[in-house]
Design an enzyme around this catalytic site. Sequence first.
Site, PDB file in Angstrom:
ATOM      1  N   ARG A 119      40.633  34.995  38.598  1.00 10.00           N
ATOM      2  CA  ARG A 119      39.555  35.588  39.673  1.00 10.00           C
ATOM      3  C   ARG A 119      38.567  34.525  39.685  1.00 10.00           C
ATOM      4  NH1 ARG A 119      36.801  40.262  37.278  1.00 10.00           N
ATOM      5  NH2 ARG A 119      34.978  38.633  36.941  1.00 10.00           N
ATOM      6  N   HIS A 177      34.187  40.712  39.982  1.00  9.16           N
ATOM      7  CA  HIS A 177      35.178  41.901  40.116  1.00  9.16           C
ATOM      8  C   HIS A 177      34.947  42.757  41.146  1.00  9.16           C
ATOM      9  CE1 HIS A 177      37.434  45.380  38.740  1.00  9.16           C
ATOM     10  NE2 HIS A 177      36.357  46.162  39.194  1.00  9.16           N
ATOM     11  N   TYR A 235      29.142  37.144  31.633  1.00 12.45           N
ATOM     12  CA  TYR A 235      30.039  37.388  30.290  1.00 12.45           C
ATOM     13  C   TYR A 235      31.295  36.137  30.384  1.00 12.45           C
ATOM     14  CZ  TYR A 235      32.722  39.504  34.259  1.00 12.45           C
ATOM     15  OH  TYR A 235      33.216  39.879  35.695  1.00 12.45           O
TER      16      TYR A 235
HETATM   17  C1  LIG Z   1      42.366  55.040  36.163  1.00 13.36           C
HETATM   18  C2  LIG Z   1      41.204  54.329  36.323  1.00 13.36           C
HETATM   19  N1  LIG Z   1      40.372  53.920  35.208  1.00 13.36           N
HETATM   20  C3  LIG Z   1      39.235  53.193  35.492  1.00 13.36           C
HETATM   21  C4  LIG Z   1      39.219  52.547  36.771  1.00 13.36           C
HETATM   22  C5  LIG Z   1      37.900  51.727  36.885  1.00 13.36           C
HETATM   23  N2  LIG Z   1      38.327  50.428  37.127  1.00 13.36           N
HETATM   24  C6  LIG Z   1      38.025  49.822  38.306  1.00 13.36           C
HETATM   25  S1  LIG Z   1      38.788  48.178  38.322  1.00 13.36           S
HETATM   26  C7  LIG Z   1      39.049  48.378  36.564  1.00 13.36           C
HETATM   27  C8  LIG Z   1      39.493  47.274  36.102  1.00 13.36           C
HETATM   28  C9  LIG Z   1      40.996  46.763  36.464  1.00 13.36           C
HETATM   29  O1  LIG Z   1      41.487  45.398  35.752  1.00 13.36           O
HETATM   30  P1  LIG Z   1      42.571  44.899  36.147  1.00 13.36           P
HETATM   31  O2  LIG Z   1      43.795  45.792  36.097  1.00 13.36           O
HETATM   32  O3  LIG Z   1      42.844  43.497  35.767  1.00 13.36           O
HETATM   33  O4  LIG Z   1      42.479  44.369  38.070  1.00 13.36           O
HETATM   34  P2  LIG Z   1      41.512  43.594  38.590  1.00 13.36           P
HETATM   35  O5  LIG Z   1      40.175  44.359  38.771  1.00 13.36           O
HETATM   36  O6  LIG Z   1      41.308  42.483  37.816  1.00 13.36           O
HETATM   37  O7  LIG Z   1      42.539  43.088  39.832  1.00 13.36           O
HETATM   38  C10 LIG Z   1      38.620  49.491  36.028  1.00 13.36           C
HETATM   39  C11 LIG Z   1      38.657  49.933  34.696  1.00 13.36           C
HETATM   40  C12 LIG Z   1      39.783  52.886  37.683  1.00 13.36           C
HETATM   41  N3  LIG Z   1      39.849  52.441  38.943  1.00 13.36           N
HETATM   42  N4  LIG Z   1      40.986  53.739  37.602  1.00 13.36           N
END
Ligand SMILES: Cc1ncc(C[n+]2csc(CCOP(=O)(O)OP(=O)(O)O)c2C)c(N)n1
Length: 361
Positions: free
Chosen positions: A258, A262, A271
Amino acid sequence: MLTKKFDPLKKKIFQVLDHEGNITDEKLVPKIDDETLLKMYKTMLLGRVADTKALQYQRQGRMLTYAPIKGQEAAHCAPIAALEKKDWMVPAFREMAGMLYKGADLEKLYLYWYGNEEGNHFDEDLRILPISVPIASQINHGAGVAYAAKYKGDKEVAVAFVGDGGTSHGEFHEGLNFAATTQSPLIVIIQNNQWAISTPREVQSKAQNLASKGIGYGVPSILVDGNDPLAMFAAVKEARKRAIDGNGPTLIEALTYRLGPHTTSDDPTIYRDDKDLKYWEKRDPIIRFKKYLIDKELLTEEEDEKLQQEYKDFSNKTFKKVEKTGLVPLEDVFKYTYKEMHKDLKEQLSVHKQLAESEGK
Ligand SMILES: Cc1ncc(C[n+]2csc(CCOP(=O)(O)OP(=O)(O)O)c2C)c(N)n1
Ligand SMILES: [Mg+2]
């Protein structure tokens, strides 16, 4: 078979183009006609430009929030290019270039990030499920869609996207197991961008790679260079054939990075090591793919510059159209989250109204 040749348990990674965009092994190059190659590149480029623009609109206070795709265009666009029109796309929230390839309008996608749920409702013919923010929900949704296709005897597949962080979530495991035991035509793509917000991949999981998680479920799995559009295309083509032939799901880990934050609420400089960013900037999928197409004499630098300008103008024009619709009333967030507002939501709405009145809005 690619999943046998590139065994994730042996830490093998499947790559067709090296980091500079040169072919590693002619035998691995998938058959893709010139028109499709150019469509893939142009859609990735439109995704990149529209993404850069979206970040700017949000910083200008014109867009509510936004989850950038920068660096991940090959990981999610090339898989869609390998599908048939009748196949299903089950997106998470970081797949804009893939959604554009499948036929979604940029106007809709901008409308969604502008804060209007109408932007999340696609023509049924496109077979794109709504953007779904709950992590890993895509795998259960995808498994359900794939099971339905199998049940009805339709020769079509579902491709579901999840992040590296999402592979720690229950739904990833439930969905994968369901698809495996029912031998449903599901392809799961893990966009491993190496961060779940600020949690690095090494902290997220002790698995040697995320593709290996499929092995325990009896699902053919492969680790692919996610910044290599040709490798992603080839892996999905093979997975699609397996699914259509009745041989069930495939798990594909797309190793990518990425390059941006985020979301627009995040500041990765707190970080993330700048050295990592520089390392991955050199492995940018768009630069790599462009070099390949220029070598193949399908594209020139001049044409590329022209396209970039065209896409900037198109993004600006499209977003201006979206802005004309005006923001949806904040009240709608309370009113339409559930069919009926429950007690807590009613209370929150009344607090919101009081605050709005005291601020003279
Ligand atoms: C069930 C759930 N728990 C927490 C969140 C909050 N949240 C949004 S994005 C994220 C991290 C996701 O990381 P990843 O799966 O690596 O996807 P990326 O954002 O890097 O594309 C979190 C914890 C959420 N959207 N859904
Ligand atoms: Mg991630």
